[in-house]
Design an enzyme around this catalytic site. Structure first.
Site, mmCIF file in Angstrom:
data_model
loop_
_atom_site.group_PDB
_atom_site.id
_atom_site.type_symbol
_atom_site.label_atom_id
_atom_site.label_comp_id
_atom_site.label_asym_id
_atom_site.label_seq_id
_atom_site.Cartn_x
_atom_site.Cartn_y
_atom_site.Cartn_z
ATOM 1 N N ASP A 151 0.994 -1.229 0.047
ATOM 2 C CA ASP A 151 0.097 -0.027 0.026
ATOM 3 C C ASP A 151 0.956 1.094 0.052
ATOM 4 O O ASP A 151 2.064 1.198 0.304
ATOM 5 C CB ASP A 151 -0.755 0.020 1.311
ATOM 6 C CG ASP A 151 -1.709 1.253 1.511
ATOM 7 O OD1 ASP A 151 -2.298 1.677 0.372
ATOM 8 O OD2 ASP A 151 -1.727 1.580 2.560
ATOM 9 N N ASP A 205 -0.101 5.085 1.004
ATOM 10 C CA ASP A 205 -0.396 6.156 2.124
ATOM 11 C C ASP A 205 -0.365 5.417 3.415
ATOM 12 O O ASP A 205 -1.146 4.540 3.741
ATOM 13 C CB ASP A 205 -1.709 6.680 1.869
ATOM 14 C CG ASP A 205 -1.984 7.383 0.470
ATOM 15 O OD1 ASP A 205 -0.923 8.181 0.316
ATOM 16 O OD2 ASP A 205 -3.002 7.263 -0.324
HETATM 17 C C1 BG6 Z 1 -5.988 5.798 0.064
HETATM 18 C C2 BG6 Z 1 -6.011 6.312 1.407
HETATM 19 O O1 BG6 Z 1 -4.743 5.291 -0.121
HETATM 20 O O2 BG6 Z 1 -6.632 6.252 -0.763
HETATM 21 C C3 BG6 Z 1 -7.328 6.956 1.979
HETATM 22 O O3 BG6 Z 1 -5.763 5.558 2.702
HETATM 23 C C4 BG6 Z 1 -7.910 7.865 0.733
HETATM 24 O O4 BG6 Z 1 -7.288 7.665 3.032
HETATM 25 C C5 BG6 Z 1 -7.847 7.099 -0.523
HETATM 26 O O5 BG6 Z 1 -9.127 8.211 0.843
HETATM 27 C C6 BG6 Z 1 -8.453 7.679 -1.828
HETATM 28 O O6 BG6 Z 1 -7.365 8.816 -2.179
HETATM 29 P P1 BG6 Z 1 -7.620 9.847 -3.354
HETATM 30 O O7 BG6 Z 1 -6.256 10.629 -3.308
HETATM 31 O O8 BG6 Z 1 -8.087 9.139 -4.419
HETATM 32 O O9 BG6 Z 1 -8.647 10.666 -2.561
HETATM 33 MG MG MG Z 2 -2.597 3.278 3.856
#
Ligand code: BG6
Ligand code: MG
Length: 215
Positions: free
Chosen positions: A8, A10
């Site tokens: 993963d 984030d």
């Molecule tokens: C995930 C995060 O990686 O991506 C979430 O853990 C986030 O917190 C999700 O909401 C979607 O991200 P984005 O950048 O498309 O808004």
């Molecule tokens: Mg994550």
């Protein structure tokens, strides 16, 4: 035997999970909804729209699709501002070395992030070339806890799901790995990630000897 590792993004490789939290908290505060790190756990790994729905539910707010789209765009604008100020040094220390050593040991390495901003983050950090395969929120219909993203990564790697090991900081991500029939390492607190096969504080607490011993 594990033949591929799926990371993963984030909160596992870089602390962008904190920027997602800051942007959601700013939005929640504008809406008069109390939102702390504790509530934020539910948002980790899930899509932008689902995250917004969870926050609106916390405040008992019912909004039209148009209003929700506007709020999601607003949060994303803030998130993009935060990550544009991010420095390459915000990549967690040791990530480069870990991925390089996994590859030197013959493992395939993929990135699987629910985020539609994953490509921007990887480019800003200059780490795209570390991965054999990259799958992100623009390529899937269902986000974690659905297994779709991990199954797509395995398919692109040409490795069986049972031979993949997933690294995740989100409860939804561990559930997705389980549903995909993959092994998992939780990165964070055992209270949150107890369903993982192994829980570590940091991704770089892992190395190839841990892989041989535990999987
Ligand atoms: C995930 C995060 O990686 O991506 C979430 O853990 C986030 O917190 C999700 O909401 C979607 O991200 P984005 O950048 O498309 O808004
Ligand atoms: Mg994550």
């Amino acid at each position: 035997m594990i033949k591929a590792v799926i990371f993963d993004l984030d909160g596992v490789l870089v602390d962008t999970a904190h920027y997602h939290f800051l942007a959601w908290q700013r939005l929640a505060s504008e809406l008069g909804i109390e939102f702390t790190e504790k509530e934020n756990e539910q948002l980790k790994g899930v899509s932008r729209m689902r995250s917004l729905e969870i926050i609106l539910d916390m405040g008992n707010l019912q909004l039209s699709q148009e209003e929700r789209n506007k709020l999601a765009d607003k949060k994303n604008k803030w998130f993009v501002q935060y990550i544009n100020q991010m420095k390459a040094t915000e990549l967690f220390p040791g990530v480069h070395e870990l991925i390089t050593s996994l590859r030197q040991n013959g493992l395939k390495v993929a990135l699987a992030s629910s985020s539609k901003n994953a490509d921007t983050v990887l480019t800003l950090l200059g780490i795209k070339e570390l991965f054999d395969v990259i799958v992100d929120g623009t390529m899937i219909v269902h986000t974690k806890p659905d297994p779709e993203i991990f199954l797509l990564a395995a398919k692109k790697l040409n490795i069986l799901p049972s031979q993949c090991l997933v690294f995740e900081d989100a409860e939804a991500g561990i559930q997705a790995a389980l549903a995909a029939g993959m092994k998992s390492v939780g990165v964070g607190s055992p209270a949150q990630l107890g369903k993982a096969n192994l829980v570590l504080s940091r991704v770089t607490d892992f190395d190839t000897s841990t892989l041989k011993k535990k999987f």
